[in-house]
Design a protein around this motif. Sequence first.
Motif, PDB file in Angstrom:
ATOM      1  N   PHE A  62     -11.914  15.276  44.415  1.00  0.00           N
ATOM      2  CA  PHE A  62     -11.228  16.727  44.362  1.00  0.00           C
ATOM      3  C   PHE A  62      -9.655  16.673  44.596  1.00  0.00           C
ATOM      4  O   PHE A  62      -9.137  17.262  45.333  1.00  0.00           O
ATOM      5  CB  PHE A  62     -11.773  17.639  45.323  1.00  0.00           C
ATOM      6  CG  PHE A  62     -13.179  17.675  45.826  1.00  0.00           C
ATOM      7  CD1 PHE A  62     -13.889  18.126  45.075  1.00  0.00           C
ATOM      8  CD2 PHE A  62     -13.782  16.893  47.182  1.00  0.00           C
ATOM      9  CE1 PHE A  62     -15.463  18.383  44.699  1.00  0.00           C
ATOM     10  CE2 PHE A  62     -14.994  16.764  46.747  1.00  0.00           C
ATOM     11  CZ  PHE A  62     -15.946  17.905  45.566  1.00  0.00           C
ATOM     12  N   ASN A  64      -5.615  16.481  44.168  1.00  0.00           N
ATOM     13  CA  ASN A  64      -4.358  17.372  43.585  1.00  0.00           C
ATOM     14  C   ASN A  64      -3.091  17.192  43.884  1.00  0.00           C
ATOM     15  O   ASN A  64      -2.528  17.637  44.630  1.00  0.00           O
ATOM     16  CB  ASN A  64      -5.126  18.444  44.480  1.00  0.00           C
ATOM     17  CG  ASN A  64      -4.349  19.652  43.698  1.00  0.00           C
ATOM     18  OD1 ASN A  64      -4.590  19.274  42.853  1.00  0.00           O
ATOM     19  ND2 ASN A  64      -4.129  20.689  44.952  1.00  0.00           N
ATOM     20  N   ASN A  80     -13.470  12.144  40.761  1.00  0.00           N
ATOM     21  CA  ASN A  80     -14.857  13.140  41.157  1.00  0.00           C
ATOM     22  C   ASN A  80     -13.627  14.519  40.857  1.00  0.00           C
ATOM     23  O   ASN A  80     -12.755  14.362  42.158  1.00  0.00           O
ATOM     24  CB  ASN A  80     -15.577  12.898  41.614  1.00  0.00           C
ATOM     25  CG  ASN A  80     -17.552  13.856  42.100  1.00  0.00           C
ATOM     26  OD1 ASN A  80     -16.676  14.654  41.450  1.00  0.00           O
ATOM     27  ND2 ASN A  80     -17.604  13.123  42.627  1.00  0.00           N
ATOM     28  N   THR A  81     -13.930  15.477  40.114  1.00  0.00           N
ATOM     29  CA  THR A  81     -13.351  16.640  40.346  1.00  0.00           C
ATOM     30  C   THR A  81     -11.972  17.112  40.991  1.00  0.00           C
ATOM     31  O   THR A  81     -11.787  17.682  41.568  1.00  0.00           O
ATOM     32  CB  THR A  81     -14.704  17.339  41.116  1.00  0.00           C
ATOM     33  OG1 THR A  81     -15.884  16.919  41.266  1.00  0.00           O
ATOM     34  CG2 THR A  81     -14.639  19.238  40.867  1.00  0.00           C
ATOM     35  N   ASN A  83      -8.305  17.851  39.999  1.00  0.00           N
ATOM     36  CA  ASN A  83      -7.624  18.767  39.721  1.00  0.00           C
ATOM     37  C   ASN A  83      -6.143  18.491  39.551  1.00  0.00           C
ATOM     38  O   ASN A  83      -6.015  19.104  37.970  1.00  0.00           O
ATOM     39  CB  ASN A  83      -7.345  19.592  41.290  1.00  0.00           C
ATOM     40  CG  ASN A  83      -6.591  21.587  40.735  1.00  0.00           C
ATOM     41  OD1 ASN A  83      -7.936  21.721  39.663  1.00  0.00           O
ATOM     42  ND2 ASN A  83      -6.323  21.874  40.903  1.00  0.00           N
ATOM     43  N   TYR A  99     -16.084  13.388  36.414  1.00  0.00           N
ATOM     44  CA  TYR A  99     -16.947  13.991  36.475  1.00  0.00           C
ATOM     45  C   TYR A  99     -16.222  15.075  36.494  1.00  0.00           C
ATOM     46  O   TYR A  99     -15.563  15.378  37.809  1.00  0.00           O
ATOM     47  CB  TYR A  99     -17.939  13.499  37.631  1.00  0.00           C
ATOM     48  CG  TYR A  99     -18.648  14.625  37.605  1.00  0.00           C
ATOM     49  CD1 TYR A  99     -19.311  15.484  37.022  1.00  0.00           C
ATOM     50  CD2 TYR A  99     -19.871  14.089  38.870  1.00  0.00           C
ATOM     51  CE1 TYR A  99     -19.982  16.762  36.852  1.00  0.00           C
ATOM     52  CE2 TYR A  99     -21.485  15.210  38.449  1.00  0.00           C
ATOM     53  CZ  TYR A  99     -21.631  16.119  37.986  1.00  0.00           C
ATOM     54  OH  TYR A  99     -22.266  17.112  38.590  1.00  0.00           O
ATOM     55  N   ARG A 102     -10.180  18.147  36.023  1.00  0.00           N
ATOM     56  CA  ARG A 102     -10.061  19.338  35.778  1.00  0.00           C
ATOM     57  C   ARG A 102      -8.486  19.098  35.810  1.00  0.00           C
ATOM     58  O   ARG A 102      -7.358  20.266  34.852  1.00  0.00           O
ATOM     59  CB  ARG A 102     -10.025  20.745  36.666  1.00  0.00           C
ATOM     60  CG  ARG A 102     -11.476  20.629  37.809  1.00  0.00           C
ATOM     61  CD  ARG A 102     -11.082  21.056  39.184  1.00  0.00           C
ATOM     62  NE  ARG A 102     -10.317  22.125  39.363  1.00  0.00           N
ATOM     63  CZ  ARG A 102     -10.144  23.748  38.958  1.00  0.00           C
ATOM     64  NH1 ARG A 102     -11.496  24.199  38.775  1.00  0.00           N
ATOM     65  NH2 ARG A 102      -9.400  24.542  39.035  1.00  0.00           N
ATOM     66  N   HIS A 119     -18.525  16.685  31.531  1.00  0.00           N
ATOM     67  CA  HIS A 119     -18.069  18.214  31.864  1.00  0.00           C
ATOM     68  C   HIS A 119     -17.096  18.051  32.663  1.00  0.00           C
ATOM     69  O   HIS A 119     -15.993  18.924  34.193  1.00  0.00           O
ATOM     70  CB  HIS A 119     -19.241  18.446  32.864  1.00  0.00           C
ATOM     71  CG  HIS A 119     -19.395  20.082  32.737  1.00  0.00           C
ATOM     72  ND1 HIS A 119     -19.191  21.458  33.019  1.00  0.00           N
ATOM     73  CD2 HIS A 119     -20.672  21.005  32.597  1.00  0.00           C
ATOM     74  CE1 HIS A 119     -18.683  22.232  32.012  1.00  0.00           C
ATOM     75  NE2 HIS A 119     -20.092  22.089  31.910  1.00  0.00           N
ATOM     76  N   LYS A 121     -13.233  19.439  32.412  1.00  0.00           N
ATOM     77  CA  LYS A 121     -12.347  20.902  32.190  1.00  0.00           C
ATOM     78  C   LYS A 121     -11.560  20.857  31.066  1.00  0.00           C
ATOM     79  O   LYS A 121     -10.583  20.684  31.915  1.00  0.00           O
ATOM     80  CB  LYS A 121     -12.920  21.804  32.860  1.00  0.00           C
ATOM     81  CG  LYS A 121     -14.399  21.837  33.341  1.00  0.00           C
ATOM     82  CD  LYS A 121     -14.578  22.866  34.777  1.00  0.00           C
ATOM     83  CE  LYS A 121     -15.804  22.120  34.614  1.00  0.00           C
ATOM     84  NZ  LYS A 121     -16.865  20.970  34.949  1.00  0.00           N
ATOM     85  N   GLU A 122     -11.145  22.789  30.609  1.00  0.00           N
ATOM     86  CA  GLU A 122      -8.920  22.659  31.241  1.00  0.00           C
ATOM     87  C   GLU A 122      -9.035  24.260  30.240  1.00  0.00           C
ATOM     88  O   GLU A 122      -9.812  25.010  30.179  1.00  0.00           O
ATOM     89  CB  GLU A 122      -8.832  21.960  29.176  1.00  0.00           C
ATOM     90  CG  GLU A 122      -9.693  22.511  27.980  1.00  0.00           C
ATOM     91  CD  GLU A 122      -8.880  22.116  26.796  1.00  0.00           C
ATOM     92  OE1 GLU A 122      -8.835  20.724  26.492  1.00  0.00           O
ATOM     93  OE2 GLU A 122      -7.821  22.829  26.479  1.00  0.00           O
ATOM     94  N   TYR A 123      -8.274  24.626  30.584  1.00  0.00           N
ATOM     95  CA  TYR A 123      -7.429  25.770  30.888  1.00  0.00           C
ATOM     96  C   TYR A 123      -5.870  25.874  30.412  1.00  0.00           C
ATOM     97  O   TYR A 123      -5.065  25.499  31.501  1.00  0.00           O
ATOM     98  CB  TYR A 123      -7.825  25.732  32.391  1.00  0.00           C
ATOM     99  CG  TYR A 123      -7.550  28.426  31.657  1.00  0.00           C
ATOM    100  CD1 TYR A 123      -8.812  28.667  31.047  1.00  0.00           C
ATOM    101  CD2 TYR A 123      -6.276  29.128  32.719  1.00  0.00           C
ATOM    102  CE1 TYR A 123      -8.140  30.470  30.737  1.00  0.00           C
ATOM    103  CE2 TYR A 123      -6.443  30.287  32.672  1.00  0.00           C
ATOM    104  CZ  TYR A 123      -6.940  30.873  31.281  1.00  0.00           C
ATOM    105  OH  TYR A 123      -6.378  32.173  31.171  1.00  0.00           O
ATOM    106  N   GLN A 126      -3.322  23.597  31.471  1.00  0.00           N
ATOM    107  CA  GLN A 126      -3.862  22.543  32.704  1.00  0.00           C
ATOM    108  C   GLN A 126      -4.917  21.184  31.753  1.00  0.00           C
ATOM    109  O   GLN A 126      -6.068  21.637  31.688  1.00  0.00           O
ATOM    110  CB  GLN A 126      -4.434  22.847  34.099  1.00  0.00           C
ATOM    111  CG  GLN A 126      -4.943  22.330  34.902  1.00  0.00           C
ATOM    112  CD  GLN A 126      -5.349  22.818  36.354  1.00  0.00           C
ATOM    113  OE1 GLN A 126      -5.005  23.938  36.550  1.00  0.00           O
ATOM    114  NE2 GLN A 126      -6.683  22.269  37.047  1.00  0.00           N
ATOM    115  N   ALA A 145     -16.268  20.238  28.088  1.00  0.00           N
ATOM    116  CA  ALA A 145     -15.608  21.399  27.910  1.00  0.00           C
ATOM    117  C   ALA A 145     -14.470  21.591  27.428  1.00  0.00           C
ATOM    118  O   ALA A 145     -14.122  22.831  27.365  1.00  0.00           O
ATOM    119  CB  ALA A 145     -16.148  21.988  29.641  1.00  0.00           C
TER     120      ALA A 145
END
Lengths: 242, 502
Positions: A62, A64, A80-81, A83, A99, A102, A119, A121-123, A126, A145
Motif C-alpha cells: 500500500f 504511496n 502489494n497494492t 500506489n 499484486y 496501481r 491484477h 491496474k492502470e488509469y 498512472q 488489467a
Amino acid sequence: MRIDAKGMHYRPMNKMIRDAVASGQKEFELDNIGGQRYIGAGLNENVKITINGTPGNDLGAFMNGPKIIVNANGQDGLANTMNAGEIIVHGNVGDIIGYGMRGGKLYIKGDVGYRVGIHMKEYKKQVPIIIAGGTAGDFFGEYMAGGIMILLGMNGKSPLVGDYVGTGMHGGVMYIRGKVDPYHLGKEVNCLELSEEDTKLISGYLKEYCEYFGFDFNEVMSGKFTKLVPLSLRPYGNMYVY
Amino acid sequence: MESQLPAEFIVNIDHERCRRCKRCVINCSFSAIEFKDKVTINNRQCVACHRCATFCPESAITITQNPLDYKDGYNWSPEIRKNILKQAESGGIILTGMGNPKPYPIYWDHMLIDACQVTNPSIDPLREPMELRTYLGAKPESLEFEGDINNISLKTELAPQVKLDIPVVFAAMSYGAISLNAHKALAMAAKRMGTLMNTGEGGLHEDLAGYTDRIIVQVASGRFGVTSKYLNNSALVEIKIGQGAKPGIGGHLPGEKVGEDISKTRMIPVGTDALSPAPHHDIYSIEDLSQLIYAIKETTDYKKPVSVKIAAVHNVAAIASGIVRAGADIVMIDGFRGGTGAAPMIIRDHVGIPIELALAAVDDRLRQEGIRNRASILVGGSIRQSADVVKAIALGADACVIGTASLIAMGCRVCQKCYTGNCAWGIATQKPELVRRLNPEVGADRLCNLLTAWGHEIQEVLGSLGINAIESLRGSRERLRGVGLSQETLDILGIKHAGIGQ
C-alpha cells in the motif's frame, strides 16, 4: 536516520520509521534486516529507505511515494497494492510481487517467483511498471488489467517464464526478451512483434533499469522481445447467459 | 438462434383507463413498452420491476406471471425446463442477481422469542431508557485499573472500537454493482443513524469523502480502489474472502456496468468485465491471512479494527476460529441466502449453509476456545426484518448487516436483474439517465425510516424480555425456543424446543 534492526520485531521498527517520517525525516538506512515484514507499508511521503539485508514479506505494501533500495534478495508480496514509489532489489524475489499494483516502479535484478503482477491496474497516466532481469515462475501477469511488465532473462536460464503467462489478462502489456513457447501462454493472450513505439517505450525504462544494476543497455536491447497483449477486453463476456 | 422461451410476465394495459401520457414508456428501462398509436407491449422484455405500474397515473397497468402452464411434473419444474432451454440456446452459465430464492428452510421462522410474565417484570421502552448501542472490535480478556478510588483510570490498552447506535449495518455493495446515488443514500443514512455503510470491493467515490468515519472500506481480491488513503479514511477495514451468494468464486462485474467513472475508480479499461480472482493470491492459509491483516494494521497504525468477511460454508466454525487467531477484530459471516449483483445461479442456489446455523456454530466454537471476546461477530445473508436481528443477537451475533432489505427500502423490487445494468429504480445501474431516478436524499430518508422503525421494534422486544440493553441479549439463547425443528437442529442452534421451560 540509521537503524540497526538486528533482532528487532517489525512492529516497533516500522513505528519508529513512521514517527520519523511524520517528523520530517527523509532518508533511512536499515542495517541487519532479517525478514522484518511491512517495511514502508502505507507510507505516503517521498522518503528514501535503503535496506541492508533481506526484508520480509509485504515490503512496500500500500506504499504511496517512497523509494526503497534493497541490497539483498526480497521475499514474497513486494509492492502489494502499491500506489506510487519505487522499489529496487539487487537480487531475486519471491512470489506474488506487485499484486494489484496501481502505480510506481518495481525493478528486480534477478529472478521473480510465481504470480508476478497479478491484477496490475492502470488509469490514464498512472501506469505501474515491473522489470525483472532474470526468469519468472508460473502465472506471470495473471488477470493483468493494466500496467507494463518486462522480463529480460539476462542470466540465460531456461525456461524464461513458467506456464499460464497472462492467463485472464484483460489490460496492460508484457514484453519478454526472448521467445515464449505457445504452450506457456494463457488462453487470453496474443503474441505480437514490437512496433517502433514499443521499442521507444521500453528503452526509456530499460535505460534507467540498466543504470541501477550495471547491465549493458545495448546488450539488453539487442535481444528480440515478444510483446503480449490481451486478446479481448472481455475474455469471459460470452460465458454467461442472462 | 431464435429463442423458444416463453415470456415470463404478461403486462396488461387497461386501454379504457390509459390516457396515453407515455409515462410508462419513458420509465421502462427494459424496452418492454413502446408507443405506436397506443401503448404496446413486448412481454418477453418485462422483468416485473413495477416501475411502469408504480408511475402510471391511472393505475391502468397490471403485471402477471405468464399463465402458460406446463404439463404437471414435480421433478421437471417450469424453472428447470426454462433453464435447460436457455442453456441449449446459448451454451452459457446462467447468471443471476439478488439472493437465493429457493424454498430452503428459513430457521429464523422456526425460532420464537421469550417474554416476561408475572414473575419478572417487562420494561416499557416508551417511558424507560432502552439501549441499542454496541461497539465493534476486539475486547480485552480483563480490565486493569490504576490510581486510587478518587482518581481511577483504565490501565488496559483497548483495541480500536467502532460505536454503533443501532446493531444494524448496511451490507457491502460495491460502487459498480450499485450506483453512486445508492452509495450516497447509504452513506448519508449511516451517518444520520450512527451506523455504517460498506464500500464493497469497488473502491470509494470521491463524493463520499465527508462520510468516511461511517464507512467500512473493503479489500477484496481484485484490490480495486485500495490505497493507504482509502484504508486510513474509514471506520474500519474489511478483508473480503467470500460472499454468501457465491462462496469460493470471484467477483464478476459485467462490462455493461463498467463506464468511464467505474473505470476510473477501479482502474480497469472501460467496458471490460471487472474480475476479482476467486482467492486473494497472497492468502492461501490462515498465516497468510494474518499477514494481510497486519499489513493493513501497519498501514493504519493499529487505529482501525480489521474485519474478515467469509461465506458460511460447512467448516465455518473452524475457519472463524482461525480468522480470530490470525488477528481479526471482527468476523463477518454471510449466509447462503445473501444477495449479489451477479452470480452464477448454480453457486447462488446450491452452495453454502444457512446463516442461523453458521452463526450458532461459530459463536459456540469461539466460546469453547475462550476467544469469543477477541472479535465481534457480524452476520448477514437475508436479514429481512427486526425480528431476525433480535434472534441473531440472541444466538450470539454482535450486530447484523442488511443488503437486500436496504435496497428494497430504496425502491428495489427484487426482480433479480441487477447484472443487466438496466435497473429501473436507479440502484443497480451506472446509466446516468437511470441513476438520476434515485434521489440520494430521498433514498437516505427511506433508509433512516426503516432503521428507525426497526430500532423501535427491537426496543419493544427487549422491553418484553425485561432487559434494557441490546448487549444484555447477546448470546442469550435461553430466550429463544425452536418450533418444528429436529433435535439435531436444536442442538446446533443451542436452543430448546418450545414447551420446555427452564
